[in-house]
Enzyme design. Structure first.
Site, PDB file in Angstrom:
ATOM      1  N   GLY A  49      -0.688   2.357  -4.309  1.00  0.00           N
ATOM      2  CA  GLY A  49      -0.694   0.930  -4.659  1.00  0.00           C
ATOM      3  C   GLY A  49      -1.739   0.472  -5.651  1.00  0.00           C
ATOM      4  O   GLY A  49      -1.669  -0.659  -6.135  1.00  0.00           O
ATOM      5  N   CYS A  79       8.326   2.766   2.027  1.00  0.00           N
ATOM      6  CA  CYS A  79       7.168   2.414   1.212  1.00  0.00           C
ATOM      7  C   CYS A  79       7.601   1.270   0.295  1.00  0.00           C
ATOM      8  O   CYS A  79       8.491   1.450  -0.542  1.00  0.00           O
ATOM      9  CB  CYS A  79       6.762   3.645   0.398  1.00  0.00           C
ATOM     10  SG  CYS A  79       5.405   3.374  -0.736  1.00  0.00           S
ATOM     11  N   CYS A 189       3.578  -3.728   3.678  1.00  0.00           N
ATOM     12  CA  CYS A 189       3.181  -2.341   3.386  1.00  0.00           C
ATOM     13  C   CYS A 189       3.289  -1.608   4.709  1.00  0.00           C
ATOM     14  O   CYS A 189       2.769  -2.080   5.735  1.00  0.00           O
ATOM     15  CB  CYS A 189       1.749  -2.302   2.862  1.00  0.00           C
ATOM     16  SG  CYS A 189       1.077  -0.618   2.745  1.00  0.00           S
ATOM     17  N   HIS A 191       1.843   0.940   5.822  1.00  0.00           N
ATOM     18  CA  HIS A 191       0.553   1.332   6.399  1.00  0.00           C
ATOM     19  C   HIS A 191      -0.045   0.228   7.274  1.00  0.00           C
ATOM     20  O   HIS A 191      -0.887   0.496   8.129  1.00  0.00           O
ATOM     21  CB  HIS A 191      -0.459   1.644   5.292  1.00  0.00           C
ATOM     22  CG  HIS A 191      -0.333   3.007   4.682  1.00  0.00           C
ATOM     23  ND1 HIS A 191       0.638   3.324   3.770  1.00  0.00           N
ATOM     24  CD2 HIS A 191      -1.080   4.129   4.845  1.00  0.00           C
ATOM     25  CE1 HIS A 191       0.479   4.594   3.383  1.00  0.00           C
ATOM     26  NE2 HIS A 191      -0.551   5.104   4.033  1.00  0.00           N
TER      27      HIS A 191
HETATM   28  N1  DGL Z   1       2.907   2.541   2.425  1.00  0.00           N
HETATM   29  C1  DGL Z   1       3.066   2.024   1.145  1.00  0.00           C
HETATM   30  C2  DGL Z   1       3.764   0.679   1.061  1.00  0.00           C
HETATM   31  O1  DGL Z   1       4.514   0.328   1.954  1.00  0.00           O
HETATM   32  C3  DGL Z   1       2.121   2.374   0.020  1.00  0.00           C
HETATM   33  C4  DGL Z   1       0.652   2.445   0.277  1.00  0.00           C
HETATM   34  C5  DGL Z   1      -0.119   3.056  -0.896  1.00  0.00           C
HETATM   35  O2  DGL Z   1       0.025   4.255  -1.088  1.00  0.00           O
HETATM   36  O3  DGL Z   1      -0.846   2.313  -1.582  1.00  0.00           O
HETATM   37  O4  DGL Z   1       3.647  -0.021   0.103  1.00  0.00           O
END
Ligand code: DGL
Length: 269
Positions: A49, A79, A189, A191
């Site tokens: 990101g 993602c 996101c 994460h």
């Molecule tokens: N998990 C990811 C998302 O949903 C990307 C996180 C990253 O690598 O910055 O955007």
């Protein structure tokens, strides 16, 4: 007959830059208990990101072509960043369902509450044309604010969900927010789902969380030939192309299991 068997024997590919997509995988395993999943994390290149778009595009292209060498029947881009950068091109390249994710602003707007929604996502997702078009198409310019929380991706990758540094980062990030204006937070996101409990320490209880996981999985369910009831599910994990033991991702899946159990018990009290 052989075609059907071939499809049902195949894996559903789940792709993310790192461990974020495991939050999607975890939910998908609950909702699709007879499916085989292949989890691909581009761990050598996470985070995505805060990198230039052209670089991310190349990384995703290479990762997806590696996934295609395995017997898969669909790919979920678990993602939001990868979806905004590459989903359109990938769909034009491959003759296979490619399911993307976008910040769940649409369900937030359907709630009909006049207060605003705060979208949390990576820097790149929030800068991208796809996000801007989404907000425009929903007429939501005045109803939505956005806050990039890029560093949370690093905390998740380090399996840090409760350190003093993380608390400080959250406190500082939310310091200027006047929560009386907001009714919901969109976790844009994958994460960020690990931090739900941590968020609730800094966000008042009238603000609720929305994510796109169930919507994405329902979409997936409608797109793939499902394995028959009773199939013993398999899981295969790849880190930037290299097949690894499933134990590598297990701590994250355990963390998600424990968390949903805790939520269940607290609601039933
Ligand atoms: N998990 C990811 C998302 O949903 C990307 C996180 C990253 O690598 O910055 O955007």
């Amino acid at each position: 007959m052989s075609v059907i068997k071939d499809m049902t024997d195949r894996y559903i590919g789940v792709f993310d830059s790192g461990v974020g997509g495991l939050t999607l995988l975890h939910r998908a395993q609950e909702l699709m208990p007879h499916e085989h999943f292949l989890y691909y994390a581009d761990s050598a290149n996470v985070p995505y990101g805060n990198k230039p778009k052209a670089e991310i595009e190349k990384l995703i292209e290479s990762a997806i072509s590696q996934m295609m060498r395995h017997p898969i029947k669909a790919i979920v881009l678990a993602c939001n960043t990868a979806t905004s950068v590459s989903a359109t091109k990938l769909r034009a390249t491959y003759d296979m369902p490619i399911i993307g994710m976008e910040p769940a602003v649409k369900p937030a707007m359907l709630e009909g509450d006049p207060r605003k929604t705060l979208v949390l996502a990576t820097e790149l997702t929030l800068q991208e044309k796809k996000y801007k078009e989404l907000i425009k198409s929903l007429n939501a310019e005045d109803k939505v604010d956005a806050l990039p929380l890029q560093k949370l991706v690093d905390y998740a990758e380090e399996y840090d969900f409760d350190s003093p540094e993380l608390s400080r980062y959250m406190r500082t990030s939310f310091a200027k927010i006047d929560w009386t204006q907001y009714k919901s937070i969109v976790l844009g996101c994958t994460h960020f789902l690990y931090f739900k409990e941590m968020f609730s320490k800094y966000v008042p209880s009238h603000v609720h969380f929305i994510d796109g996981h169930d919507g994405t999985i329902n979409h997936l369910i409608n797109q793939v030939a499902r394995n028959p009831f009773g199939t013993k599910p398999k899981l295969k994990c790849l880190l930037s192309g290299l097949e690894v033991a499933n134990e590598i991702v297990q701590p994250y899946l355990n963390f998600l299991n424990q968390r949903s159990n805790r939520f269940l018990s607290s609601t039933s009290l």
